[in-house]
Design an enzyme around this catalytic site. Structure first.
Site, short mmCIF file in Angstrom:
data_model
loop_
_atom_site.label_atom_id
_atom_site.label_comp_id
_atom_site.label_asym_id
_atom_site.label_seq_id
_atom_site.Cartn_x
_atom_site.Cartn_y
_atom_site.Cartn_z
CE1 TYR A 144 -3.06 -2.92 0.01
CE2 TYR A 144 -3.86 -2.25 2.16
CZ TYR A 144 -3.93 -3.08 1.06
OH TYR A 144 -4.87 -4.07 1.03
CE LYS A 194 0.92 -18.00 -2.06
NZ LYS A 194 0.08 -19.19 -1.93
CG ASP A 226 -2.59 -20.17 -0.08
OD1 ASP A 226 -1.79 -20.03 0.87
OD2 ASP A 226 -2.30 -20.83 -1.09
CG ASP A 250 -7.15 -4.27 3.78
OD1 ASP A 250 -8.15 -4.18 4.51
OD2 ASP A 250 -7.02 -3.57 2.76
CG ASP A 254 -12.56 -6.27 5.76
OD1 ASP A 254 -12.18 -5.64 6.77
OD2 ASP A 254 -13.09 -5.72 4.78
#
Ligand code: NAD
Length: 365
Positions: A144, A194, A226, A250, A254
């Site tokens: 970001y 990852k 994942d 992020d 959620d």
């Protein structure tokens, strides 16, 4: 008597409604635990644009700089959606605040109380007696903020580029926050990355593995992102503290919010520099300004009240007051008080609005 300077940025939509209840509970906590706060109310978000021409007015930033903590409501709404993206309340206020104060550690509890499991979209067999997870998300690094960013034409082709970059010291400092948080809970920390694909994740995993030696009381495990996304909906109760980088965090937070049942229950803390008193932090509900229910007096104030409790713990060195507020919320829920977002129609539920839930928490405190 201990006194703390707080900047109160209620913002837009349901922000001012739920903030009013959080401040009532703060008044009561101050009396009960013998400390005071000096509060400076400031415009932010859409209200900042309307009153001062900017989502983050200069005077608001000055008040935040003079404070030990920012108690934040929520910003945004349809009225400001036509502005250029960089001037909108969310981009124009929250990201600059995170950057300005280097709020690198985002702590998001994902608690599904046993009484509220019916509000979770997960099957009863999976949600069981509820769960209590803490996600630690790195908030100021990664994709970001990484440079370069590019969207345009190169060598006759349209290309879009984002950069996922982490400095080792950025990973080290979030690792210490996560290990300390795990040490204060059950001692289990799961780091999500990852590392089978991304170089930044290879470094992330190496740093966590190295730092683990400094926290022998914490058991560290690793999961690919994942798999973590899948495990959260398969068996959320297996997790205690999760830690991950900005983008993965992020998305996972959620997901965590949804499986807990309602946005109206979940607080968050974004922590920056640490002094002898505690962290400088920004404390806000995980949800947004909920324009669909704003002004009706029906929003759930618990996320804002619990955000205030996190502020007492991390920025005001008042852990007993924080625990008392959290326990009062649990007691209000156990007594059956439900705002519209939590109500299932089960026998024993007492339907209340925003102020009614504030009353119930105050009574329990
Ligand atoms: P939202 O979180 O505001 O609302 C999503 C749903 O959750 C809505 O149905 C809403 O009614 C419900 N909800 C949220 N908080 C609740 C509460 N306390 N009590 C009961 N129900 C609650 O997300 P959205 O609708 O996608 O966004 C609305 C606005 O908020 C947008 O302008 C968005 O950009 C902004 N936003 C701001 C923040 C922030 O200030 N940190 C975060 C997310 C979204």
């Amino acid at each position: 008597m201990n006194s703390y300077n707080i900047a109160v940025l209620a913002g837009d939509g349901i922000g001012p409604e739920v903030m009013e209840q959080a401040l009532r509970v703060l008044d009561a906590a101050e009396k009960k635990f013998g400390f005071t706060t000096v509060r400076t109310a400031c415009w932010v978000g859409g209200a900042g644009i309307d009153h001062c021409g900017r989502a983050l007015p200069a005077e608001t930033l000055v008040a935040c700089e003079a404070a030990q903590a920012i108690l934040f409501g929520s910003v945004g709404g349809p009225k400001w959606d036509t502005l250029p993206p960089a001037e909108r309340p969310e981009r124009g206020a929250l990201l600059p605040l995170r950057k300005h104060f280097e709020l690198y550690a985002n702590l998001r509890p994902g608690i599904c109380l046993p009484e509220l499991t019916a509000a979770s979209p997960l099957k009863a067999s999976i949600v069981g007696q509820g769960f209590d997870i803490l996600c630690v998300r790195e908030l100021t690094g990664g994709m970001y903020f990484g440079e370069p960013k590019f969207y345009g034409e190169r060598e006759g082709e349209v290309v879009a580029l984002d950069t996922l970059v982490y400095k080792r010291r950025e990973v080290e400092r979030i690792a210490h926050v996560a290990f300390r948080a795990a040490a204060a809970r059950s001692g289990r920390l799961c780091s999500v990355d990852k590392a089978n694909v991304l170089s930044s994740s290879v470094m992330w995993r190496e740093v966590f593995t190295e730092i683990a030696a400094q926290y022998p009381q914490v058991q560290l495990s690793h999961l690919y992102v994942d798999n973590a996304a899948m495990q959260l909906v398969r068996n959320p109760a297996q997790f205690d503290v999760l830690v991950t980088e900005n983008t993965f965090g992020d998305i996972l937070t959620d997901e965590m919010a949804v499986i807990c049942g309602s946005m109206g229950m979940l607080p968050s803390a974004s922590l920056g520099a640490r002094s002898s008193e505690g962290f400088f932090g920004l404390y806000e509900p995980s949800g947004g300004s909920a324009p669909d229910i704003a002004g009706q007096g029906i929003a759930n104030p618990i996320a804002q009240i619990l955000s205030m409790a996190m502020m007492l713990r991390y920025s005001c060195a008042q852990p007993a007051a924080a625990e008392a507020v959290e326990a009062a919320v649990r007691r209000a829920i156990a007594a059956g008080y439900r705002t519209a977002d939590l109500a299932t129609g089960a026998p024993g539920e007492i339907r209340v609005g925003t102020a009614g839930m504030g009353d119930a928490v105050l009574a329990a405190l």
